[in-house]
Each structure stands twice: as structure tokens, then as C-alpha cells.
Enzyme design. Structure first.
Site: not given
Lengths: 235, 235
Positions: B90, B123
């Protein structure tokens, strides 16, 4: 009265640095004898001196001299006294860190509000927005804050790129990234395509350059505005 | 002994979420009864609950239960007590901000150093590096620091993308961005292509997934390392 040109990019594909903007630069800085250049964004890690030479060689074609802010012992005074100011692109994190380190944001904001003509390209355009939170750049350094000049009541996404329908890459599209931004921030974002710029004259904000721009608002579907549209009411 | 899988992406083009990683997930978390999921990166602004459901539906196919860290009143204790941990992708800025806000970086670092099996995607992989300064994400929130877990002695650039020779876009290529990073930072960067992951077993770091990776070092030309290469000496 604010007098800003905020361009998505310095350079168009197949052209020289600032080539497509030269007619605008000539008009915009008409009457200025020397332009103050802010080279802090250092594209590709180029030195302040080399970046200033690049800007100077382009501005020379518009009959304008350029001096880099790094050449002044008092950069805040250089901003206050400038005939005109140009901030080039590169890395927005670096640009913003250097602006904070030299305590230039308040004086730059006041100077540009008072009417000193300003050109920004890419990172130099991003900083005119409320925050730098819609930059595409890599966070190579840590600035003390993401708040920028707020000369316009929204954020800009420079080098705006439409999703590629043929892409097989799973990194986020620009639209997805801006959607994420709006989960945590309320201001509109103008996706400014390469070749476009915003002309800001006082409270009049006009899209220029021949292309449409994409407007993103929190909790709304994005939409297009045509070239020559007014963005006065976008906030 | 560290036991990490650090994947460039969660999802390959045309596949379901985590599909290509399921055989690895099954082996990696063998013997675990429940996996702690860290959903803080919230791709596209999805809620913690929805993101956890997505992870749970994938892990279910590997016979594993998943619980989101947001469901625990004491998230640090949840990390310490976890059988295995997965941090999804994300927005890296958001993920890092939330890890700092919940004071989880020290406990996560210690827990993973002590051998709790870990999977990161995107991420969730970036945070295993020394800093988040080579993320591709948009800085939609301001984390208190860019320093991350440092479980490997370099940085990762997830979703690494080769320059497109046919592009007319003037935004920086990934390689240019990483070159800018190396003007201000000394650690190597591994450009990890989609479909690749690093397997970290103690001090052994191996490139997996079938593709080569691109290695960037300060003041050196970038170079490729082949699949199954050891990266033990990269620092």
C-alpha cells in the site's frame, strides 16, 4: 498581485530545456534585468552551479540574465530583491528541505504574494501548492515539514500521467495514488499534464498550454477541465 | 535467526492476490497456527478490516488463519507473541507513520531478529531495509522519521521498473531517482522486479522468483544479479 507561471515540466519530449516555454518566459519576465534561480531541487544530483548554467543558457535566448541563489550570502534578501524568480525541477523533497534549511518559505511566500513574477517547473510548481504531498518524487532526504507555499488553494500533481491500459505493472497508477492522498487530505489536486501550465494573476487561475487537466477532489469522481478553463473556484 | 521473505509485489498481472506466493507462504509459515497481519499501508485507502479480510482469504488457501493487528488492544504484545507476521503493501508513508505512532518499530525489529517468520510485500518489504527513502509511493502523510527496520544492510526499491525506451514522458525514470538518492545516501539499493523476492535466513540473503535484480551502489554503475544469487556481501 500574484503573477505566477506553474508548469508541469521544464522540457517536452524531443525539445531542449525550457524550449516550449520561451515565448511565455519572455512575456512573463518582461522588464526584468536579472532572474533569481533556485536550483535546490538538483535533478539527477547535478550541482547548483551546473544547474544554474543550464537555466542561464535557456533564459539567455529570452534576453534574460540568471543568477543562482547559492551565489548570495543572504538568500532571503536575494528573494526579496529579485526582479523575477524561477525554481527549477528535480527532487521536491530536496527542494523543500533546502527551502526550510535556508528559512526561505515565509519570505518567498510574501514576495510572490506581492507580485514578483515567478516561474516554477515540476518541483518548482509543486511548492506553489498547499503541500508537497502529491509529488511523484522519491523521498531521498527528510524535510522538516511537507507544507509548502500555499499560493494556490489546492495541490498540484506535476507530470500527470494517465493510466496505461496495456500495462502489466502492478505499481499504483497516479490516479490510485491521488485517491490514497484523499483518504487523509481534503484539498483538491490538479493533475497537470506535460506541456500544461497554470497562469496565476492575482486570484485568477487559468489552465494554459493546450491540454486538458484532471481534477481530483475528495469523495468525488475525477473530471477533466479544458485548456483555458478558469480554476478560480477550485478549493 | 532471521527468517524473512521480502517480495516486490503481492500480486502478478492476471493473477489473484498473493497467488504466485502461496507455495512459499505454505512452506515459510509451516507450523504456525495464526498469522499476525499488519494492514497499516491500506492500499487505495481500504479499511484495516477489509484489508485483513483480503489477506485472510489468500492465507486460507495455505491453511493459515490471519488476524489483523488493529484487533489487538496491545499491538506491541501482539507482535511479540505472533507465530508469524505479514505486512501487506500500500502506501509506505502511511505504514511507517502508523508503525511509529504505535511504537512498533523496536519490537518488530527485535521479534524478527529473533526468528519469527515474516512476509513483506511491497511497502511491507521496503520497511525491512535501512530507510524508506527508496519507496515509489506518494508522501500522502508525514511520518516522524524515514528510518525503518534495517533487517538487511541495504535499501529495497520494490516494483522495480526498467526504463521504457519508447516513453516520451519526462518524469524521472526509476534509475534516475535512485541515482539522485545516491547523491545523499551511501547504502546500496536492490531494484526488485515484480515476481522476485529476497529470502533472508540468518545472514544468508538470496534472490528468488526467477528474475534478475538490479543493484545500485553510490558512485558505481548499476549491475544485474541473477536469480538464486547471494546478496550476503551487499552493504
Amino acid at each position: 498581485m500574484k503573477n505566477l507561471l506553474l508548469a508541469s515540466t521544464s522540457t517536452l519530449h524531443g525539445q531542449k530545456y525550457l524550449e516550449y516555454l520561451l515565448p511565455e518566459i519572455e512575456k512573463h519576465f518582461n522588464g526584468c534585468s536579472e532572474i533569481l534561480f533556485i536550483p535546490y531541487a538538483r535533478p539527477g544530483g547535478i550541482s547548483h552551479a551546473d544547474y544554474t548554467s543550464l537555466a542561464a543558457s535557456a533564459f539567455e535566448q529570452a534576453g534574460l540574465a540568471v543568477r543562482g541563489i547559492h551565489e548570495f550570502s543572504d538568500p532571503a534578501r536575494a528573494v526579496k530583491n529579485a526582479d523575477g524568480i524561477f525554481t527549477g525541477g528535480g527532487n521536491t523533497f530536496l527542494l523543500v528541505r533546502e527551502l526550510y534549511a535556508n528559512q526561505l518559505l515565509p519570505v518567498l511566500k510574501e514576495t510572490l504574494r506581492n507580485g514578483t513574477p515567478y516561474l516554477g517547473t515540476s518541483a518548482g510548481t509543486n511548492i506553489a501548492g498547499l503541500t508537497m504531498k502529491t509529488t511523484n518524487d522519491m523521498p531521498i532526504v527528510y524535510p522538516p515539514n511537507f507544507t509548502t507555499l500555499g499560493l494556490i488553494p489546492f495541490n498540484i500533481n506535476a507530470h500527470y500521467l494517465d493510466p496505461d491500459p496495456n500495462s502489466t505493472h502492478k505499481g499504483e497508477t497516479r490516479e490510485t495514488r491521488i485517491k490514497e492522498f484523499h483518504q487523509f487530505n481534503t484539498q483538491p489536486v490538479v493533475g497537470l499534464r506535460e506541456g500544461s501550465w497554470l497562469e496565476v494573476k492575482g486570484s485568477e487561475i487559468t489552465l494554459k498550454g493546450g491540454k486538458s487537466a484532471r481534477i481530483f477532489k475528495a469523495e468525488k469522481l475525477p473530471y477533466e477541465v479544458e485548456n483555458e478553463s478558469s480554476l478560480n473556484d477550485l478549493n
